[in-house]
Design a protein around this motif. Structure first.
Motif, PDB file in Angstrom:
ATOM      1  N   ILE A 102       0.836  -1.196   0.000  1.00 45.31           N
ATOM      2  CA  ILE A 102       0.000   0.000   0.000  1.00 45.31           C
ATOM      3  C   ILE A 102       0.870   1.246   0.000  1.00 45.31           C
ATOM      4  O   ILE A 102       1.827   1.338   0.770  1.00 45.31           O
ATOM      5  CB  ILE A 102      -0.935   0.008   1.232  1.00 45.31           C
ATOM      6  CG1 ILE A 102      -1.884  -1.188   1.161  1.00 45.31           C
ATOM      7  CG2 ILE A 102      -1.712   1.324   1.320  1.00 45.31           C
ATOM      8  CD1 ILE A 102      -2.693  -1.439   2.396  1.00 45.31           C
ATOM      9  N   LYS A 103       0.518   2.190  -0.877  1.00 49.21           N
ATOM     10  CA  LYS A 103       1.157   3.513  -0.879  1.00 49.21           C
ATOM     11  C   LYS A 103       0.103   4.522  -0.462  1.00 49.21           C
ATOM     12  O   LYS A 103      -1.049   4.438  -0.883  1.00 49.21           O
ATOM     13  CB  LYS A 103       1.682   3.874  -2.270  1.00 49.21           C
ATOM     14  CG  LYS A 103       2.959   3.163  -2.618  1.00 49.21           C
ATOM     15  CD  LYS A 103       3.583   3.760  -3.857  1.00 49.21           C
ATOM     16  CE  LYS A 103       4.915   3.111  -4.114  1.00 49.21           C
ATOM     17  NZ  LYS A 103       5.620   3.721  -5.231  1.00 49.21           N
ATOM     18  N   THR A 104       0.512   5.486   0.343  1.00 42.90           N
ATOM     19  CA  THR A 104      -0.422   6.501   0.827  1.00 42.90           C
ATOM     20  C   THR A 104      -0.076   7.874   0.245  1.00 42.90           C
ATOM     21  O   THR A 104       1.048   8.105  -0.200  1.00 42.90           O
ATOM     22  CB  THR A 104      -0.402   6.576   2.363  1.00 42.90           C
ATOM     23  OG1 THR A 104       0.927   6.847   2.804  1.00 42.90           O
ATOM     24  CG2 THR A 104      -0.897   5.279   2.991  1.00 42.90           C
ATOM     25  N   TYR A 105      -1.060   8.758   0.256  1.00 42.59           N
ATOM     26  CA  TYR A 105      -0.864  10.122  -0.244  1.00 42.59           C
ATOM     27  C   TYR A 105       0.043  10.938   0.668  1.00 42.59           C
ATOM     28  O   TYR A 105       0.727  11.838   0.218  1.00 42.59           O
ATOM     29  CB  TYR A 105      -2.214  10.849  -0.370  1.00 42.59           C
ATOM     30  CG  TYR A 105      -3.081  10.316  -1.480  1.00 42.59           C
ATOM     31  CD1 TYR A 105      -2.732  10.495  -2.808  1.00 42.59           C
ATOM     32  CD2 TYR A 105      -4.274   9.652  -1.200  1.00 42.59           C
ATOM     33  CE1 TYR A 105      -3.529  10.011  -3.830  1.00 42.59           C
ATOM     34  CE2 TYR A 105      -5.083   9.178  -2.221  1.00 42.59           C
ATOM     35  CZ  TYR A 105      -4.707   9.362  -3.536  1.00 42.59           C
ATOM     36  OH  TYR A 105      -5.499   8.897  -4.546  1.00 42.59           O
ATOM     37  N   GLY A 123     -14.166  -0.460   5.566  1.00 43.85           N
ATOM     38  CA  GLY A 123     -14.727   0.533   4.653  1.00 43.85           C
ATOM     39  C   GLY A 123     -14.178   1.928   4.900  1.00 43.85           C
ATOM     40  O   GLY A 123     -14.265   2.795   4.040  1.00 43.85           O
ATOM     41  N   ARG A 124     -13.620   2.142   6.093  1.00 45.68           N
ATOM     42  CA  ARG A 124     -13.061   3.456   6.429  1.00 45.68           C
ATOM     43  C   ARG A 124     -11.579   3.387   6.772  1.00 45.68           C
ATOM     44  O   ARG A 124     -10.865   4.372   6.671  1.00 45.68           O
ATOM     45  CB  ARG A 124     -13.825   4.076   7.607  1.00 45.68           C
ATOM     46  CG  ARG A 124     -15.276   4.392   7.298  1.00 45.68           C
ATOM     47  CD  ARG A 124     -15.988   5.093   8.449  1.00 45.68           C
ATOM     48  NE  ARG A 124     -15.664   4.589   9.769  1.00 45.68           N
ATOM     49  CZ  ARG A 124     -16.244   3.558  10.379  1.00 45.68           C
ATOM     50  NH1 ARG A 124     -17.207   2.916   9.781  1.00 45.68           N
ATOM     51  NH2 ARG A 124     -15.891   3.183  11.587  1.00 45.68           N
ATOM     52  N   GLN A 125     -11.140   2.202   7.183  1.00 46.79           N
ATOM     53  CA  GLN A 125      -9.770   2.077   7.657  1.00 46.79           C
ATOM     54  C   GLN A 125      -9.238   0.663   7.392  1.00 46.79           C
ATOM     55  O   GLN A 125      -9.978  -0.307   7.463  1.00 46.79           O
ATOM     56  CB  GLN A 125      -9.736   2.354   9.165  1.00 46.79           C
ATOM     57  CG  GLN A 125      -8.364   2.413   9.746  1.00 46.79           C
ATOM     58  CD  GLN A 125      -8.390   3.118  11.082  1.00 46.79           C
ATOM     59  OE1 GLN A 125      -8.238   4.321  11.128  1.00 46.79           O
ATOM     60  NE2 GLN A 125      -8.594   2.369  12.156  1.00 46.79           N
ATOM     61  N   LEU A 126      -7.937   0.605   7.094  1.00 43.81           N
ATOM     62  CA  LEU A 126      -7.266  -0.680   6.921  1.00 43.81           C
ATOM     63  C   LEU A 126      -6.328  -0.894   8.095  1.00 43.81           C
ATOM     64  O   LEU A 126      -5.717   0.063   8.580  1.00 43.81           O
ATOM     65  CB  LEU A 126      -6.409  -0.667   5.646  1.00 43.81           C
ATOM     66  CG  LEU A 126      -7.103  -0.461   4.321  1.00 43.81           C
ATOM     67  CD1 LEU A 126      -6.964   0.965   3.860  1.00 43.81           C
ATOM     68  CD2 LEU A 126      -6.491  -1.383   3.304  1.00 43.81           C
ATOM     69  N   LYS A 127      -6.229  -2.131   8.529  1.00 44.20           N
ATOM     70  CA  LYS A 127      -5.228  -2.494   9.526  1.00 44.20           C
ATOM     71  C   LYS A 127      -4.306  -3.475   8.845  1.00 44.20           C
ATOM     72  O   LYS A 127      -4.753  -4.511   8.344  1.00 44.20           O
ATOM     73  CB  LYS A 127      -5.868  -3.130  10.762  1.00 44.20           C
ATOM     74  CG  LYS A 127      -6.523  -2.135  11.674  1.00 44.20           C
ATOM     75  CD  LYS A 127      -6.970  -2.782  12.961  1.00 44.20           C
ATOM     76  CE  LYS A 127      -7.678  -1.748  13.825  1.00 44.20           C
ATOM     77  NZ  LYS A 127      -8.234  -2.364  15.036  1.00 44.20           N
ATOM     78  N   LYS A 145      -6.668   7.882   2.544  1.00 43.37           N
ATOM     79  CA  LYS A 145      -5.246   8.208   2.366  1.00 43.37           C
ATOM     80  C   LYS A 145      -4.518   7.192   1.489  1.00 43.37           C
ATOM     81  O   LYS A 145      -3.331   7.344   1.212  1.00 43.37           O
ATOM     82  CB  LYS A 145      -4.551   8.329   3.720  1.00 43.37           C
ATOM     83  CG  LYS A 145      -5.019   9.539   4.494  1.00 43.37           C
ATOM     84  CD  LYS A 145      -4.220   9.757   5.737  1.00 43.37           C
ATOM     85  CE  LYS A 145      -4.747  10.997   6.466  1.00 43.37           C
ATOM     86  NZ  LYS A 145      -3.996  11.261   7.671  1.00 43.37           N
ATOM     87  N   VAL A 146      -5.230   6.158   1.021  1.00 45.52           N
ATOM     88  CA  VAL A 146      -4.613   5.142   0.171  1.00 45.52           C
ATOM     89  C   VAL A 146      -4.511   5.685  -1.257  1.00 45.52           C
ATOM     90  O   VAL A 146      -5.514   5.977  -1.902  1.00 45.52           O
ATOM     91  CB  VAL A 146      -5.420   3.825   0.180  1.00 45.52           C
ATOM     92  CG1 VAL A 146      -4.854   2.824  -0.826  1.00 45.52           C
ATOM     93  CG2 VAL A 146      -5.444   3.231   1.584  1.00 45.52           C
TER      94      VAL A 146
END
Length: 156
Positions: A102-105, A123-127, A145-146
């Protein structure tokens, strides 16, 4: 998303679903002087050359009827590969328990790139559980942010 990819998705989705397949992604890109329309398909146990050929044939007929692209292009139908992109909620849900990249902004804990096991997605957050040197750490990444995400192939 470009108008061409939207039209192709609308045309392709019903015929792909009719064949028991899933439309993963549609790309329309110019490389050098040539245009490429790439359609990525998948199914539970993976797609084979016959699946790709059948979708290519049927989609080509539909595209010839409607003619949404005013110039020459190459149509390519293939599997998304082992490093399948994760774009939709259902892609992330299916990837729980798998290795992801995963790359984030923007940075999270000082980093913008993460590779590890996707533990949860609501749906709102990944762990994601990442390995830092010899210990494991769980990072929480807000979905908005993904920047991009894909399955990751881990070589042992």
């Amino acid at each position: 998303m470009s108008k061409v990819t939207e039209v192709v998705e609308e045309l392709a989705n019903p015929l792909i679903q009719e064949l028991g397949l899933e439309l993963v992604e549609v790309d329309y890109v110019k490389e050098g002087k040539s245009w490429f329309l790439r359609v990525y398909i998948d199914k539970e146990l993976g797609v084979d050359i016959e699946d790709c050929g059948l979708v290519s044939e049927r989609l080509s007929e539909k595209l010839d009827e409607i003619d949404p692209i005013p110039h020459n292009y190459f149509l390519e139908v293939s599997s998304p590969g082992a490093e399948r992109p994760l774009k939709k909620d259902k892609d992330f849900e299916k990837a729980i328990g798998k290795s992801v990249f995963i790359k984030t902004y923007e940075p999270i804990d000082g980093e913008k790139s993460f590779e590890g096991t996707l533990l949860e997605f609501d749906g709102r957050q990944l762990k994601i559980e990442v390995k830092i040197k010899t210990r494991k750490k769980v990072i929480e990444i807000p979905y908005e942010k993904v920047a991009n995400a894909r399955l990751a192939v881990i070589f042992s």
